[in-house]
Motif scaffolding. Sequence first.
Motif, short mmCIF file in Angstrom:
data_model
loop_
_atom_site.label_atom_id
_atom_site.label_comp_id
_atom_site.label_asym_id
_atom_site.label_seq_id
_atom_site.Cartn_x
_atom_site.Cartn_y
_atom_site.Cartn_z
N ILE A 137 -5.02 -6.28 0.01
CA ILE A 137 -4.38 -7.18 -0.97
C ILE A 137 -4.30 -6.61 -2.38
O ILE A 137 -3.50 -7.08 -3.19
N GLU A 138 -5.10 -5.59 -2.69
CA GLU A 138 -5.16 -5.08 -4.06
C GLU A 138 -4.42 -3.74 -4.19
O GLU A 138 -4.22 -3.03 -3.21
N THR B 6 8.88 -6.27 -0.86
CA THR B 6 7.70 -7.07 -0.50
C THR B 6 7.13 -6.62 0.84
O THR B 6 7.87 -6.36 1.79
N LEU C 27 0.75 -11.47 -5.08
CA LEU C 27 0.15 -11.79 -3.79
C LEU C 27 0.48 -13.23 -3.43
O LEU C 27 0.27 -14.14 -4.24
N HIS D 14 -3.50 -4.68 -9.56
CA HIS D 14 -3.88 -6.05 -9.19
C HIS D 14 -5.24 -6.05 -8.49
O HIS D 14 -5.38 -5.47 -7.42
N ARG E 88 2.70 -9.16 -0.17
CA ARG E 88 2.29 -8.48 -1.38
C ARG E 88 3.48 -7.76 -1.99
O ARG E 88 4.24 -7.09 -1.29
#
Length: 246
Positions: A223-224, A166, A148, A228, A159
């Motif tokens: 974001i996850e 990406t 990230l 992650h 990300r």
Amino acid sequence: MERILVVEDDLALSAGLCFELDSAGYVSVPAYSCAKAAYLLTESAFSLVLLDVNLPDGNGFDLCRRIREMRPGQPVIFLTANDLEADVLNGFDLGAEDYVTKPFRMPILLKRIGVVLRRNSSERDGRVGGAAEAAKENGPDLWSDGFLSLDFSALKAMRGSDPRSTQTLSITPNEYKLLRILTENAGNILTRQRLLERLWDSGGNFVDDHTLTVTMNRLRAKIEDDSHSYIRTVRGMGYIWTGGRA
């Protein structure tokens, strides 16, 4: 002197708002359509935009998206009769500083305007005053762990570990604020009340607790992934950023 763009197609209400704003020491500029508002924003700067949702040539949500593209840091307060929860959440997701529903009391609206203008003035002063020290001590305004990557200056988020795959993330201004607070306090528990105070209003008065939950869940989804995890919920207290820089 603070200049406020009033985007409202009800001529009587627009005139009343402008009168009250001028009487309170602001400089008001009326716009009765999306097209006029967009034109004015390209021609000059405003400290704040008061934005209706239902406009004759479009809607305020779409205009807010255009404003974010034109001026990413432009403060916006929605002022509208659209009071459904989905509309309120949509307004905040688009980065609005506040969402005020009609009918409203002018003294309360003026208070809310004052809070937004003071907060944004403080943020501008902080960015200007601390820019040199931050550059010397912390380097670029970036956060990355190899998967990230966050660029708070450019409002960009990426990300993915492989440059060929990406993904550019669509992060709202309020989500960037939330990420900034979380990453700056990595490893420390941030209470829900503190997050509400930092994100929207000095007393957390204008946004309910549910909005923070929805915003946090949407941010996590962006974001996850399965490998992650960055934000951990501390039940009964708040949230903690568990990610570490690369």
